[in-house]
Design an enzyme around this catalytic site. Structure first.
Site, PDB file in Angstrom:
ATOM      1  N   HIS A   1      13.618  26.409  12.907  1.00  0.00           N
ATOM      2  CA  HIS A   1      12.391  25.597  12.741  1.00  0.00           C
ATOM      3  C   HIS A   1      11.897  25.421  13.960  1.00  0.00           C
ATOM      4  O   HIS A   1      12.392  25.669  15.047  1.00  0.00           O
ATOM      5  CB  HIS A   1      12.946  24.172  12.185  1.00  0.00           C
TER       6      HIS A   1
ATOM      7  N   GLU B   1      12.549  20.048   4.142  1.00  0.00           N
ATOM      8  CA  GLU B   1      13.453  20.357   5.155  1.00  0.00           C
ATOM      9  C   GLU B   1      12.812  20.089   6.533  1.00  0.00           C
ATOM     10  O   GLU B   1      12.239  21.285   7.037  1.00  0.00           O
ATOM     11  CB  GLU B   1      13.960  21.451   5.040  1.00  0.00           C
TER      12      GLU B   1
ATOM     13  N   ASP C   1      19.324  28.973   0.474  1.00  0.00           N
ATOM     14  CA  ASP C   1      18.377  28.856   1.661  1.00  0.00           C
ATOM     15  C   ASP C   1      17.360  30.340   1.864  1.00  0.00           C
ATOM     16  O   ASP C   1      17.468  30.583   2.861  1.00  0.00           O
ATOM     17  CB  ASP C   1      19.223  28.681   2.842  1.00  0.00           C
TER      18      ASP C   1
ATOM     19  N   LEU D   1      19.851  33.043  13.081  1.00  0.00           N
ATOM     20  CA  LEU D   1      19.670  33.336  11.463  1.00  0.00           C
ATOM     21  C   LEU D   1      18.568  32.481  11.116  1.00  0.00           C
ATOM     22  O   LEU D   1      18.275  31.472  11.576  1.00  0.00           O
ATOM     23  CB  LEU D   1      21.223  32.564  11.027  1.00  0.00           C
ATOM     24  N   ALA D   2      17.615  33.084  10.109  1.00  0.00           N
ATOM     25  CA  ALA D   2      16.621  32.527   9.532  1.00  0.00           C
ATOM     26  C   ALA D   2      16.618  32.572   8.143  1.00  0.00           C
ATOM     27  O   ALA D   2      16.008  33.381   7.378  1.00  0.00           O
ATOM     28  CB  ALA D   2      15.396  33.423  10.172  1.00  0.00           C
ATOM     29  N   GLY D   3      17.348  31.515   7.497  1.00  0.00           N
ATOM     30  CA  GLY D   3      17.689  31.485   6.259  1.00  0.00           C
ATOM     31  C   GLY D   3      18.437  32.703   5.864  1.00  0.00           C
ATOM     32  O   GLY D   3      19.061  33.490   6.863  1.00  0.00           O
TER      33      GLY D   3
ATOM     34  N   HIS E   1      23.167  22.531   3.945  1.00  0.00           N
ATOM     35  CA  HIS E   1      23.897  23.742   4.524  1.00  0.00           C
ATOM     36  C   HIS E   1      24.833  23.195   5.531  1.00  0.00           C
ATOM     37  O   HIS E   1      24.960  23.578   6.790  1.00  0.00           O
ATOM     38  CB  HIS E   1      23.068  24.671   5.032  1.00  0.00           C
TER      39      HIS E   1
ATOM     40  N   HIS F   1      26.512  33.104   7.333  1.00  0.00           N
ATOM     41  CA  HIS F   1      26.252  31.719   7.637  1.00  0.00           C
ATOM     42  C   HIS F   1      27.590  30.807   8.305  1.00  0.00           C
ATOM     43  O   HIS F   1      27.634  30.063   9.037  1.00  0.00           O
ATOM     44  CB  HIS F   1      25.457  30.869   6.993  1.00  0.00           C
TER      45      HIS F   1
ATOM     46  N   ARG G   1      38.668  14.997  18.180  1.00  0.00           N
ATOM     47  CA  ARG G   1      38.108  13.663  18.622  1.00  0.00           C
ATOM     48  C   ARG G   1      36.967  13.036  18.525  1.00  0.00           C
ATOM     49  O   ARG G   1      36.421  11.947  18.580  1.00  0.00           O
ATOM     50  CB  ARG G   1      38.561  13.318  20.303  1.00  0.00           C
TER      51      ARG G   1
END
Length: 383
Positions: free
Chosen positions: A140, A128, A274, A311-313, A215, A250, A226
């Site tokens: 990341h 990833e 995840d 959020l981290a995983g 995800h 999530h 649009r």
């Protein structure tokens, strides 16, 4: 290997339930599902009610059992992560390396070459990054992100030939349709994610062979009336598979229910965790690329966040995602099980997993009626 006869539970074969039947396993593979009144000789395993299903398959697992793959990209780490998720019904997973250095990536590839031959629950490797978009970096490190070069394509194809199952998440901004086509034709599974692309850019890569979206809803351009973004392109494109994190943090369940109803074509939504290293652990923090990730307890399950709230995983396991699907997403138990077994198997081309038909691997999980795991087996052996 002696024949094993599993009785006493409803059997879910990936499509439907069988009542008052026995599952026959021989040499680590499914032999048949038969009536329970005329059983062959073999080792009898009597289960007390509940459901016997193919084991869960998780295409995105950053960590578990107290270990992150990024901390030590080795076969030993992969085994530890797989063992950490096995009590929750996962019998096959892709250890996932998030954006890191070229040295760490090379080490993960070498480790996976050994790990996939061990029959310890490692089915391949998920990279990833680092070919993600800084605009949608999530947890990341943006400074390590970069475009795909032709040398990367050659290296990934070589890795796939050695590992067998290789999933790569790339942003549409960082990979060309030609590169996607070359990777896909060589058997690398390309998933678009961590991308701020337009729906048109996403569709170009889907048409070139990108098979999935990583995800869905998270770290990507959203659905506008649009400007449909990556979310809209993924839901609308008939061949695209979408991993979803169903943990109550999530994605709002209303959005997931809408996506489940709207997704068209062969491609389906399927569960991923995840998960990070804290799954199965009582610790409340760990370190990710030098940053502290802390566990915040509460809700359907705990959530994992950086100091700025990103959020981290996740802190969810696969059995919990199935319970979440049945409870909050209006899924039948059969469809929730398919989203953890048959669908990820199809997405990853793991054709002999994810269902219980003659010739399939006897990777099994036994669940209570309230979807709690009691036992697992890998190739028919207790795990």
């Amino acid at each position: 290997m002696a024949r094993k006869i599993f009785t006493g539970a409803r059997i879910f074969d990936g499509q439907r339930f069988h009542d008052d039947r026995a599952l026959i396993v021989s040499d680590g593979r499914v032999e048949a599902i038969i009536a329970g009144n005329d059983l062959p000789d073999g080792e009898h395993i009597a289960l007390e009610g509940g459901v016997l299903s193919a084991g869960f398959i998780d295409a995105q697992v950053n960590g578990g059992g107290g270990r992150m793959l990024n901390d030590e990209p080795s076969a030993a780490s992969m085994y530890m992560i797989a063992a950490g998720h096995r009590p929750y019904g996962t019998t096959a997973l892709l250890p996932t390396l998030i954006t890191d250095t070229s040295t760490a990536t090379a080490a993960a590839v070498e480790a996976a070459k050994d790990a996939v031959t061990s029959n310890k629950g490692v089915a391949g490797l998920h990279l990833e990054g680092p070919h993600l978009a800084p605009a949608r970096k999530g947890a990341h490190l943006a400074e390590l992100m970069r475009p795909v070069e032709d040398a990367d394509v050659k290296a990934l194809i070589s890795a796939k030939q050695s590992i067998g199952t290789l999933l790569v998440t790339m942003a549409a901004e960082q990979v060309t349709p030609r590169q996607v086509r070359e990777l896909s034709e060589a058997g690398v599974t390309v998933s678009i994610g961590h991308s701020d692309c337009t729906s048109e850019a996403a569709e170009e890569r889907f048409d070139a062979g990108a098979r999935g979206v990583t995800h869905l809803f998270n770290a990507m351009s959203q659905l506008g009336h649009r400007a449909p973004g990556l979310v809209g392109a993924a839901i609308d494109h008939p061949s695209v598979w979408c991993g979803i994190i169903a943990d109550g943090h999530h994605v709002d369940p209303k959005a997931l229910r809408t996506a489940l109803r709207a997704k068209r074509g062969e491609g389906r939504l399927f569960f991923v965790t995840d998960a990070m290293s804290l799954v199965g652990s009582e610790r409340d923090s760990f370190t990710l690329n030098g940053r502290t990730v802390r566990r915040e307890r509460g809700g359907f399950c705990s959530k994992l966040v950086l100091s700025d709230g990103t959020l981290a995983g996740s802190d969810v396991d696969m059995a919990s995602t199935i319970r979440y699907g049945v409870t909050y997403l209006d899924l039948s138990l059969a469809e929730a099980l398919r989203m953890a077994t048959l669908y990820p198997a199809r997405f990853l081309h793991l054709d002999d997993r994810g269902h219980l038909v003659p010739g399939a691997r006897a990777d099994l999980v036994h669940l209570t009626d309230d979807i709690k795991v009691t036992r697992t087996w890998i190739s028919g052996e207790a795990a």
